[in-house]
Design a protein around this motif. Structure first.
Motif: not given
Length: 101
Positions: A26, A29-33
């Motif tokens: 997370t 690699v996680g996407q920004r919210t």
């Protein structure tokens, strides 16, 4: 019944590894919210503004003495409690009549 603790240990290790894997994935690699919509709170509050030292405005007040935050006080209290209980445990252990030999 003897195998049950082993199975529980394997499940605990696999679960811990999955938690670490998800947390690391997370972060890297996680996407920004997007900024959260929280009603009457201004969305700019959640913007990542850099901290500026010595900004304009009223000068900082000078403090007399040492200010102790509450977290430090609680930490020291638990440290003192731990030292007391550790010493008390050794005292009680020294009073046990060991029957060796």
């Amino acid at each position: 019944m003897d195998r049950l603790p082993g199975i529980g240990g394997i499940i605990a290790v696999v679960g811990g590894a999955m938690f670490v894997l998800v947390a690391v994935a997370t972060v890297f690699v996680g996407q920004r919210t997007p900024r959260p919509a929280v009603g009457r709170i201004i969305p700019e509050v959640f913007s990542p503004y850099p901290a500026i030292a010595g900004g304009a405005g009223e000068p900082a007040t000078t403090h007399r003495g040492f200010e102790v935050p509450g977290t430090l006080v609680i930490s020291v209290a638990f440290l003192i409690l731990f030292i007391f209980l550790y010493g008390f445990s050794w005292f009680e252990l020294s009073r046990v009549p060991w029957k060796i030999g």
